[in-house]
Design an enzyme around this catalytic site. Sequence first.
Site, PDB file in Angstrom:
ATOM      1  N   GLU A  55       0.825  -1.211   0.000  1.00 35.79           N
ATOM      2  CA  GLU A  55       0.000   0.000   0.000  1.00 35.79           C
ATOM      3  C   GLU A  55       0.861   1.264   0.000  1.00 35.79           C
ATOM      4  O   GLU A  55       0.536   2.247  -0.668  1.00 35.79           O
ATOM      5  CB  GLU A  55      -0.938   0.002   1.215  1.00 35.79           C
ATOM      6  CG  GLU A  55      -2.059  -1.015   1.141  1.00 35.79           C
ATOM      7  CD  GLU A  55      -3.001  -0.766  -0.023  1.00 35.79           C
ATOM      8  OE1 GLU A  55      -3.238   0.409  -0.372  1.00 35.79           O
ATOM      9  OE2 GLU A  55      -3.481  -1.756  -0.601  1.00 35.79           O
ATOM     10  N   CYS A 217     -15.795   2.331 -20.411  1.00 35.60           N
ATOM     11  CA  CYS A 217     -17.159   2.437 -19.884  1.00 35.60           C
ATOM     12  C   CYS A 217     -18.027   1.251 -20.318  1.00 35.60           C
ATOM     13  O   CYS A 217     -18.932   0.839 -19.581  1.00 35.60           O
ATOM     14  CB  CYS A 217     -17.802   3.740 -20.333  1.00 35.60           C
ATOM     15  SG  CYS A 217     -16.935   5.225 -19.766  1.00 35.60           S
TER      16      CYS A 217
END
Length: 377
Positions: A55, A217
Amino acid sequence: MKGIVESRGKAAAGEVSEYEDPSFSAQVIAWQKQHGRHKLPWQNTRDAYRVWLSEIMLQQTQVAAVIPYYQRFLERCPDVFSLAAAPSEDVMALWSGLGYYTRARNLHKCAQRVVAEYGGRFPEDPELLADLPGIGRSTAAAIAAFSYGRRAAILDGNVKRVFARVFGVDGYPGAKPVEDKLWLRAVALLPQQDIESYTQGLMDLGATLCVRGKPACERCPLAGRCVALAQDRVAELPVSKPRKAVPEKETVMLVITHGEDVLLEQRPDSGIWGGLLSLPEIGVADAARFDTAVRTLVAPYGELEGCRKLQPFSHVFTHFKLHVAPFQVALSSRSQAIAERGLVWYPAHRLADAPLPAPVKKLLLGVLWTRDLLSVV
């Protein structure tokens, strides 16, 4: 930490509830389980050390660039104890090339605190995680979710982009009023179960489909509810940060060599390339008279043998652009009184593994160490 708790407590229940929508998390979870990423080196583990390491590395850096660094770190420092005990120069050398070097210094400090304060076990509470060096609220939530299954909200750059498009959020997401609203939404949308899949799903959507340019999309599970897509505003959202003129700075770096060694300088912990080794620098005004004053300028380092100009280069930082004019200088003899000035003679054959900024390392590795190519001044 008290301030964090209090500020979150001020959010009225009504402000959060207006954003609640269990169907949103259900769609993200279902998509992630079928189409998301499941084979990254730091996945399929509850080891908080490995999750935390990934992370921190992934902050402001893409996955493909992180993977080799992550693997090298684990080879050298397989657990938090070995990282805490490692010399700082080793940590910086392992990090060299990843950029944003404050992250590396905080990584080392964080490991030392986890060992000293928590016996080497990362705390489960996101509030306690966020109190450690280099771990913000979103990173703390990710660590807690992936390591301990804790229900906590993330809001990194990728998630901000997903939220801004799906929910038609106007305003720059980095502006505090907009970001505060996004945090309320992030908390309200948390599922009661499958927090790991949901958290990873948001990350995966932002990294693989809902990207900055040319988002996919047609493959997005949230396309049917996406405000930006419905209003033909995908290219407009999220709103870009207000542009400011990028300051430009100049410096002159000296590649000073003696035999098979090059002179390097330890940079202070604060500022650009903090804590790394780099090249000695002189002012631009001195560079203008370098050809005529080179003997005087390099006298503190030793006796001049020859010099040449190298190819200039530029490097873009977050807040400015740096233009570098490098010169290679060969010495026939070198000064012994350099240690007190933070300087060190470094063997050329070890430069590939030295804790150097990436552009400086690239410059040095490209320099020809053949002294007869130098023009005598």
